[in-house]
Design a protein around this motif. Structure first.
Motif, PDB file in Angstrom:
ATOM      1  N   PHE A 223      -4.182  -0.484   1.723  1.00 38.72           N
ATOM      2  CA  PHE A 223      -4.111   0.672   0.821  1.00 38.72           C
ATOM      3  C   PHE A 223      -5.459   0.967   0.178  1.00 38.72           C
ATOM      4  CE2 PHE A 223       0.729   0.485  -0.357  1.00 38.72           C
ATOM      5  CZ  PHE A 223       1.048   0.803   0.952  1.00 38.72           C
ATOM      6  N   THR A 224      -6.194  -0.079  -0.180  1.00 38.99           N
ATOM      7  CA  THR A 224      -7.507   0.109  -0.805  1.00 38.99           C
ATOM      8  C   THR A 224      -8.465   0.799   0.150  1.00 38.99           C
ATOM      9  OG1 THR A 224      -7.222  -1.792  -2.250  1.00 38.99           O
ATOM     10  CG2 THR A 224      -9.483  -1.089  -1.827  1.00 38.99           C
ATOM     11  N   ARG A 225      -8.490   0.344   1.393  1.00 38.87           N
ATOM     12  CA  ARG A 225      -9.357   0.962   2.387  1.00 38.87           C
ATOM     13  C   ARG A 225      -8.997   2.429   2.581  1.00 38.87           C
ATOM     14  NH1 ARG A 225     -13.852   0.663   3.180  1.00 38.87           N
ATOM     15  NH2 ARG A 225     -13.794  -1.601   3.455  1.00 38.87           N
ATOM     16  N   GLN A 226      -7.721   2.715   2.691  1.00 40.17           N
ATOM     17  CA  GLN A 226      -7.290   4.100   2.868  1.00 40.17           C
ATOM     18  C   GLN A 226      -7.690   4.966   1.669  1.00 40.17           C
ATOM     19  OE1 GLN A 226      -3.057   3.834   3.431  1.00 40.17           O
ATOM     20  NE2 GLN A 226      -3.259   2.481   5.213  1.00 40.17           N
ATOM     21  N   LEU A 227      -7.471   4.449   0.473  1.00 37.07           N
ATOM     22  CA  LEU A 227      -7.767   5.204  -0.737  1.00 37.07           C
ATOM     23  C   LEU A 227      -9.259   5.512  -0.830  1.00 37.07           C
ATOM     24  CD1 LEU A 227      -6.635   6.379  -3.393  1.00 37.07           C
ATOM     25  CD2 LEU A 227      -7.008   4.129  -4.434  1.00 37.07           C
ATOM     26  N   LYS A 228     -10.091   4.525  -0.522  1.00 34.93           N
ATOM     27  CA  LYS A 228     -11.546   4.723  -0.608  1.00 34.93           C
ATOM     28  C   LYS A 228     -12.063   5.644   0.499  1.00 34.93           C
ATOM     29  CE  LYS A 228     -12.890   0.560  -3.120  1.00 34.93           C
ATOM     30  NZ  LYS A 228     -13.786  -0.606  -3.135  1.00 34.93           N
ATOM     31  N   ASP A 229     -11.467   5.541   1.690  1.00 28.24           N
ATOM     32  CA  ASP A 229     -11.970   6.322   2.816  1.00 28.24           C
ATOM     33  C   ASP A 229     -11.459   7.761   2.830  1.00 28.24           C
ATOM     34  OD1 ASP A 229     -13.333   4.113   3.652  1.00 28.24           O
ATOM     35  OD2 ASP A 229     -12.012   3.635   5.348  1.00 28.24           O
ATOM     36  N   THR A 230     -10.208   7.948   2.386  1.00 28.16           N
ATOM     37  CA  THR A 230      -9.582   9.267   2.558  1.00 28.16           C
ATOM     38  C   THR A 230      -9.056   9.884   1.273  1.00 28.16           C
ATOM     39  OG1 THR A 230      -7.334   8.423   2.944  1.00 28.16           O
ATOM     40  CG2 THR A 230      -8.828   8.485   4.845  1.00 28.16           C
ATOM     41  N   GLY A 231      -9.016   9.099   0.196  1.00 26.46           N
ATOM     42  CA  GLY A 231      -8.447   9.614  -1.048  1.00 26.46           C
ATOM     43  C   GLY A 231      -6.933   9.623  -1.054  1.00 26.46           C
ATOM     44  N   ALA A 232      -6.315   8.981  -0.053  1.00 24.08           N
ATOM     45  CA  ALA A 232      -4.852   8.948   0.030  1.00 24.08           C
ATOM     46  C   ALA A 232      -4.395   7.576   0.502  1.00 24.08           C
ATOM     47  CB  ALA A 232      -4.345  10.027   0.985  1.00 24.08           C
ATOM     48  N   ILE A 233      -3.211   7.192   0.081  1.00 24.14           N
ATOM     49  CA  ILE A 233      -2.576   5.959   0.529  1.00 24.14           C
ATOM     50  C   ILE A 233      -1.388   6.328   1.394  1.00 24.14           C
ATOM     51  CG2 ILE A 233      -1.180   3.982  -0.225  1.00 24.14           C
ATOM     52  CD1 ILE A 233      -3.005   3.762  -2.667  1.00 24.14           C
ATOM     53  N   ARG A 234      -1.326   5.753   2.586  1.00 25.32           N
ATOM     54  CA  ARG A 234      -0.243   6.035   3.514  1.00 25.32           C
ATOM     55  C   ARG A 234       0.747   4.878   3.526  1.00 25.32           C
ATOM     56  NH1 ARG A 234      -4.873   7.189   6.141  1.00 25.32           N
ATOM     57  NH2 ARG A 234      -4.726   5.348   7.481  1.00 25.32           N
ATOM     58  N   MET A 235       1.997   5.186   3.341  1.00 24.50           N
ATOM     59  CA  MET A 235       3.039   4.156   3.415  1.00 24.50           C
ATOM     60  C   MET A 235       4.229   4.696   4.188  1.00 24.50           C
ATOM     61  SD  MET A 235       4.332   4.122  -0.583  1.00 24.50           S
ATOM     62  CE  MET A 235       2.668   3.878  -1.207  1.00 24.50           C
ATOM     63  N   PHE A 236       5.121   3.789   4.597  1.00 26.30           N
ATOM     64  CA  PHE A 236       6.215   4.177   5.471  1.00 26.30           C
ATOM     65  C   PHE A 236       7.227   5.071   4.766  1.00 26.30           C
ATOM     66  CE2 PHE A 236       5.517  -0.147   7.665  1.00 26.30           C
ATOM     67  CZ  PHE A 236       4.524   0.392   8.460  1.00 26.30           C
ATOM     68  N   GLU A 237       7.759   5.996   5.554  1.00 26.41           N
ATOM     69  CA  GLU A 237       8.928   6.745   5.105  1.00 26.41           C
ATOM     70  C   GLU A 237      10.076   5.770   4.856  1.00 26.41           C
ATOM     71  OE1 GLU A 237       9.616   9.325   8.380  1.00 26.41           O
ATOM     72  OE2 GLU A 237       8.171  10.848   7.721  1.00 26.41           O
ATOM     73  N   GLY A 238      11.151   6.314   4.314  1.00 23.20           N
ATOM     74  CA  GLY A 238      12.312   5.474   4.048  1.00 23.20           C
ATOM     75  C   GLY A 238      12.758   4.713   5.287  1.00 23.20           C
ATOM     76  N   SER A 239      13.106   3.459   5.100  1.00 23.12           N
ATOM     77  CA  SER A 239      13.565   2.612   6.210  1.00 23.12           C
ATOM     78  C   SER A 239      14.391   1.476   5.637  1.00 23.12           C
ATOM     79  CB  SER A 239      12.377   2.048   7.000  1.00 23.12           C
ATOM     80  OG  SER A 239      11.565   1.244   6.170  1.00 23.12           O
ATOM     81  N   GLY A 240      15.256   0.928   6.466  1.00 22.30           N
ATOM     82  CA  GLY A 240      16.050  -0.215   6.038  1.00 22.30           C
ATOM     83  C   GLY A 240      16.947   0.064   4.853  1.00 22.30           C
ATOM     84  N   GLY A 241      17.313   1.318   4.671  1.00 16.10           N
ATOM     85  CA  GLY A 241      18.159   1.682   3.537  1.00 16.10           C
ATOM     86  C   GLY A 241      17.395   2.002   2.269  1.00 16.10           C
ATOM     87  N   TYR A 242      16.054   2.008   2.344  1.00 14.46           N
ATOM     88  CA  TYR A 242      15.222   2.295   1.178  1.00 14.46           C
ATOM     89  C   TYR A 242      14.590   3.678   1.312  1.00 14.46           C
ATOM     90  CZ  TYR A 242      15.780  -2.588  -0.053  1.00 14.46           C
ATOM     91  OH  TYR A 242      16.325  -3.802  -0.389  1.00 14.46           O
ATOM     92  N   ALA A 243      14.396   4.357   0.178  1.00 18.66           N
ATOM     93  CA  ALA A 243      13.755   5.665   0.161  1.00 18.66           C
ATOM     94  C   ALA A 243      12.264   5.520   0.442  1.00 18.66           C
ATOM     95  CB  ALA A 243      13.988   6.337  -1.195  1.00 18.66           C
ATOM     96  N   ASP A 244      11.587   6.659   0.593  1.00 15.99           N
ATOM     97  CA  ASP A 244      10.150   6.655   0.879  1.00 15.99           C
ATOM     98  C   ASP A 244       9.381   5.793  -0.129  1.00 15.99           C
ATOM     99  OD1 ASP A 244      10.855   8.499   2.783  1.00 15.99           O
ATOM    100  OD2 ASP A 244       9.894  10.219   1.806  1.00 15.99           O
ATOM    101  N   GLY A 245       8.655   4.785   0.396  1.00 12.78           N
ATOM    102  CA  GLY A 245       7.813   3.956  -0.460  1.00 12.78           C
ATOM    103  C   GLY A 245       8.565   3.006  -1.369  1.00 12.78           C
ATOM    104  N   GLU A 246       9.880   2.941  -1.224  1.00 13.73           N
ATOM    105  CA  GLU A 246      10.687   2.090  -2.108  1.00 13.73           C
ATOM    106  C   GLU A 246      11.036   0.744  -1.471  1.00 13.73           C
ATOM    107  OE1 GLU A 246      11.579   2.569  -5.243  1.00 13.73           O
ATOM    108  OE2 GLU A 246      10.563   4.503  -5.399  1.00 13.73           O
ATOM    109  N   GLN A 247      10.533   0.489  -0.267  1.00  9.07           N
ATOM    110  CA  GLN A 247      10.701  -0.852   0.296  1.00  9.07           C
ATOM    111  C   GLN A 247      10.071  -1.848  -0.688  1.00  9.07           C
ATOM    112  OE1 GLN A 247       9.212   1.753   1.819  1.00  9.07           O
ATOM    113  NE2 GLN A 247       9.965   2.004   3.909  1.00  9.07           N
ATOM    114  N   ARG A 248      10.647  -3.024  -0.796  1.00 10.68           N
ATOM    115  CA  ARG A 248      10.249  -3.954  -1.861  1.00 10.68           C
ATOM    116  C   ARG A 248       9.826  -5.295  -1.281  1.00 10.68           C
ATOM    117  NH1 ARG A 248      12.418  -2.403  -7.013  1.00 10.68           N
ATOM    118  NH2 ARG A 248      13.348  -0.338  -6.820  1.00 10.68           N
ATOM    119  N   ARG A 249       8.769  -5.821  -1.845  1.00 13.12           N
ATOM    120  CA  ARG A 249       8.285  -7.139  -1.431  1.00 13.12           C
ATOM    121  C   ARG A 249       7.954  -7.978  -2.665  1.00 13.12           C
ATOM    122  NH1 ARG A 249       5.961  -7.258   3.809  1.00 13.12           N
ATOM    123  NH2 ARG A 249       7.375  -6.138   5.210  1.00 13.12           N
ATOM    124  N   ASP A 250       7.986  -9.273  -2.472  1.00 11.21           N
ATOM    125  CA  ASP A 250       7.562 -10.211  -3.515  1.00 11.21           C
ATOM    126  C   ASP A 250       6.081 -10.502  -3.262  1.00 11.21           C
ATOM    127  OD1 ASP A 250       7.067 -12.397  -5.189  1.00 11.21           O
ATOM    128  OD2 ASP A 250       9.103 -13.186  -4.938  1.00 11.21           O
TER     129      ASP A 250
END
Length: 327
Positions: A193-220
Motif C-alpha cells: 500500500f505504501t508503494r502504491q500511495l507514493k507512486d500513484t497517489g492511490a491505494i488499491r485493495m480487493f473488492e468485496g470477497s469472502g462475504g466481506y464488503a469492499d476493503g472490509e476483509q480483516r486481518r490480525d
C-alpha cells in the motif's frame, strides 16, 4: 552463542537488531543467500548495522549439525526463523524439506542437548477456518506452505511430554514492519500500500470477497518488533523470561482483527492523503486466501507472555520513522 536461522530475512533480521539492542553480539546467523525468483531485492541489506559473530549458509549449517560440529559449543538458544515462506510455492518436496525436515533436525538437536528452541510457525495452518484457537479441528491449510508448518507443529506436539527444555512454536499472523522490502509479492499489505500511495497517489485493495464488503476483509496485523520480543521472552533472553521450561505451540498475533481500510487510513496519516481504489479479486488466490484472521491469544497468555501489543497505528508510525527506505 545464540543461533538465528533465517537471520537475514524480514523477521530474522529484525530479531538480530533487537538482540543487539539487548546487548547480544555472540550470534550465529544462518541463512541462504542464493537467488530466489520470488525475492525482489537482496536480503543482506536488512543486516546494515547489525552485529553478529559468524555466518553459515543453511546447507553448511545442516551438514554441521549432522556431523556433530557443535558438540563443544555452548548454545544458549536457537531462534528458528528459516523457512520457505512463499505461500504460492507449489513444490511440495522442496517445501517439506525446508519447513519440516530442517526443523525436525533442529528439534532433535536441541532435545538431546536441552537447548531452548523457539520456532516460527504460521496462521496459514488455519486456512479458511474462522476459529483461530490452537485445536486440530480448526487447522485446515489452503496451501503446501501452511501444510508443511502444520506437519511440524504436530510433530512437536507428539513430543511435548518428553521435552526437558523449552520448545515453543509461534504461529505468526500478518506480520509487518521495517526490513521487508526484499519479499516481493509476499511482503505485507503495509509495504504494498505504501508503494502504491507514493507512486500513484492511490491505494488499491480487493473488492468485496469472502462475504466481506469492499476493503472490509480483516486481518490480525502484528508488528515485527513484538514478535522479536516474544521470541526472546520464550528463549530465556529477557530479564522477565520464564525460569522454567515452556512447551507449547501458540498463536502470535494481537488478538484484534483490523480491516484493510484501517491499514490504508493509518498509512495516509503517515504519508499523506490519497484515494482508495478497488480491484477484482485475483484468480490465482482463489481457495488460497484468508479473508479473515484473528488470533486467539489465550494460549500465548497461558504460556506466560503478558506484554501488550503495539497498535496498528503506532506500528505503522514506527515502521517508517525507523526505516523510511523500507517502503
Amino acid at each position: 552463542m545464540i543461533i538465528v536461522t533465517g537471520g537475514a530475512g524480514f523477521i530474522g533480521s529484525n530479531l538480530i537488531h533487537q538482540l543487539n539492542r539487548a546487548g547480544e553480539r555472540n550470534i550465529l546467523l544462518v541463512d541462504n543467500f542464493a537467488p530466489a525468483p520470488n525475492l525482489t531485492g537482496p536480503k543482506f541489506l536488512n543486516l546494515a548495522g547489525a552485529e553478529y559473530a559468524d555466518y553459515m549458509d543453511k546447507r553448511e549449517f545442516r551438514a554441521a549439525l549432522k556431523a556433530g560440529d557443535f558438540e563443544n559449543t555452548r548454545i544458549r538458544a536457537i531462534l528458528h526463523q528459516g523457512a520457505c515462506s512463499n505461500t504460492l510455492e507449489d513444490d511440495g518436496r522442496y517445501m517439506m524439506d525446508n519447513n519440516f525436515t530442517y526443523s525436525k533436525e533442529l528439534l532433535h538437536f536441541v532435545l538431546d542437548r536441552r537447548i531452548p528452541l523457539v520456532y516460527a510457525s504460521t496462521a496459514a495452518v488455519y486456512g479458511a477456518s474462522t476459529n483461530f484457537t490452537e485445536l486440530p479441528a480448526n487447522e485446515r491449510p489452503l496451501n503446501v506452505y501452511g501444510y508443511s508448518k502444520l506437519v511440524f507443529d504436530n510433530y512437536v506436539r507428539r513430543h511435548l511430554h518428553d521435552m526437558k527444555c523449552t520448545v515453543v512454536g509461534l504461529r505468526y499472523f500478518n506480520v509487518y514492519g521495517p526490513r521487508e522490502q526484499h519479499k516481493g509479492r509476499m511482503a505485507s499489505v503495509i509495504h504494498h500500500f505504501t508503494r502504491q500511495l507514493k507512486d500513484t497517489g492511490a491505494i488499491r485493495m480487493f473488492e468485496g470477497s469472502g462475504g466481506y464488503a469492499d476493503g472490509e476483509q480483516r486481518r490480525d496485523f502484528v508488528f515485527v518488533k513484538d514478535l522479536a520480543r516474544i521470541n526472546m521472552f520464550f528463549a530465556g533472553l529477557l530479564p522477565e523470561s520464564p525460569k522454567k521450561s515452556i512447551h507449547a505451540v501458540v498463536n502470535a498475533g494481537t488478538g484484534e482483527a483490523r480491516t484493510f481500510k484501517a491499514v490504508a487510513q493509518a498509512l495516509m496519516r503517515v504519508h499523506g492523503q490519497g484515494n482508495i481504489e478497488y480491484i477484482p479479486f485475483p484468480g490465482d488466490l482463489k481457495n488460497r486466501y484468508q479473508h479473515y484472521t484473528q488470533a486467539d491469544i489465550s494460549g500465548l497468555r497461558a504460556a506466560g507472555y503478558t506484554a501488550p501489543f503495539t497498535t496498528l497505528e503506532d506500528g505503522v508510525k514506527q515502521t517508517f520513522a525507523e526505516e523510511p527506505a523500507s517502503s
